[in-house]
Scaffold this active site. Structure first.
Site, mmCIF file in Angstrom:
data_model
loop_
_atom_site.group_PDB
_atom_site.id
_atom_site.type_symbol
_atom_site.label_atom_id
_atom_site.label_comp_id
_atom_site.label_asym_id
_atom_site.label_seq_id
_atom_site.Cartn_x
_atom_site.Cartn_y
_atom_site.Cartn_z
ATOM 1 N N HIS A 52 -13.052 -31.996 11.194
ATOM 2 C CA HIS A 52 -11.924 -31.065 11.316
ATOM 3 C C HIS A 52 -10.799 -31.551 10.394
ATOM 4 O O HIS A 52 -10.729 -32.748 10.054
ATOM 5 C CB HIS A 52 -11.432 -31.019 12.769
ATOM 6 C CG HIS A 52 -12.347 -30.276 13.697
ATOM 7 N ND1 HIS A 52 -11.972 -29.867 14.970
ATOM 8 C CD2 HIS A 52 -13.632 -29.848 13.538
ATOM 9 C CE1 HIS A 52 -12.980 -29.243 15.548
ATOM 10 N NE2 HIS A 52 -13.998 -29.212 14.711
ATOM 11 N N GLU A 54 -7.693 -32.170 10.868
ATOM 12 C CA GLU A 54 -6.838 -33.236 11.405
ATOM 13 C C GLU A 54 -7.542 -34.592 11.327
ATOM 14 O O GLU A 54 -6.933 -35.612 10.990
ATOM 15 C CB GLU A 54 -6.494 -32.964 12.884
ATOM 16 C CG GLU A 54 -5.805 -31.644 13.155
ATOM 17 C CD GLU A 54 -6.792 -30.536 13.514
ATOM 18 O OE1 GLU A 54 -7.806 -30.351 12.799
ATOM 19 O OE2 GLU A 54 -6.536 -29.845 14.521
ATOM 20 N N CYS A 82 -7.880 -29.075 18.747
ATOM 21 C CA CYS A 82 -8.831 -29.139 19.855
ATOM 22 C C CYS A 82 -8.677 -30.493 20.562
ATOM 23 O O CYS A 82 -7.904 -31.355 20.121
ATOM 24 C CB CYS A 82 -10.261 -28.963 19.328
ATOM 25 S SG CYS A 82 -10.867 -30.395 18.409
ATOM 26 N N CYS A 85 -9.319 -33.546 18.301
ATOM 27 C CA CYS A 85 -8.243 -33.847 17.356
ATOM 28 C C CYS A 85 -6.977 -34.304 18.076
ATOM 29 O O CYS A 85 -6.269 -35.192 17.592
ATOM 30 C CB CYS A 85 -7.976 -32.622 16.491
ATOM 31 S SG CYS A 85 -9.372 -32.260 15.391
#
Lengths: 148, 148
Positions: A52, A54, A82, A85
């Site tokens: 992801h 992040e 999420c 993260c």
């Protein structure tokens, strides 16, 4: 909060969009207000469910700065992080988290796991959600409509 | 559940211990019962707050297998995964999760975020916790006592 950093996160999200990746972008900013690294979601490209935007910012930022802990650094994201993260942002001791659209389906800050509110969370950033909310939401909708 | 895979996860945890990393090990096992990859916590070594054993198994396993999704694969871990790792395990669609010690302070499966029980969790593995619980707990205690 500086608009230029969120704009840069959206530029990253647009790059992900063009690649067919879920369009999320993130930017890591140093304590003195400089961009350390910007990244976008690369899960398909990297064959990595953890890639992801992040996570990539934290991983690459840690390598650039020579520490897994990025105290006093801020993060800008185009979507509510999420739970994966959010926990990673906590572990890296990020100071301020700015995000655009809320994510009812997958979010882990204001939805679901609400990681930062848990007793197992030992560092929480200051959180500013809903910045350029419609822009973030629109980008996600456009992406998923195109895939139907 | 095969004891040899948990033993291998503990071997990895011992390697982390020797390096001064928080001693957690993980093993990714293919649907036909072969080790795909084994890893240990490398957060300090890699300057990466996200480099938990489970994340490294998913990342390296995805690259080996050519997909971010590792359906029907199982994971063995020496400690209850945190919320970051639990969410990552969900995203990678791991079939069965076996872990040793429960982690009241940081865990995200049976504690805190309880990620797999959230409405934002769209895939949950079968979960078997508390396997070789005392061994897992003992290793963590020994590590943290040595650092006082």
């Amino acid at each position: 909060m500086a608009k230029e950093f969120m704009d840069l996160a959206f530029e990253q999200a647009e790059i992900a969009f063009e690649k067919g990746e879920i369009p999320v972008g993130a930017v890591l900013v140093s304590p003195d207000g400089k961009v350390v690294v910007a990244a976008h979601n690369e899960t398909e490209q990297d064959d990595d469910a953890t890639a992801h935007a992040e996570i990539l910012c934290l991983r690459r930022g840690g390598q650039i700065l020579g520490s897994p802990r990025l105290a006093d650094h801020d993060m800008y994201v185009t979507l509510e992080p999420c739970a994966m993260c959010a926990a990673a942002i906590s572990f890296a001791r990020i100071r301020r988290l700015y995000f655009a659209a809320y994510d009812e389906k997958m979010g882990g800050v204001d939805h679901g796991a609400r990681f930062f509110a848990q007793p197992t969370c030992h560092h929480a950033p200051e959180i500013y959600g809903g910045i350029q909310e419609q822009r973030g939401k629109g980008l996600m909708q456009r992406f998923f409509e195109g895939r139907r």
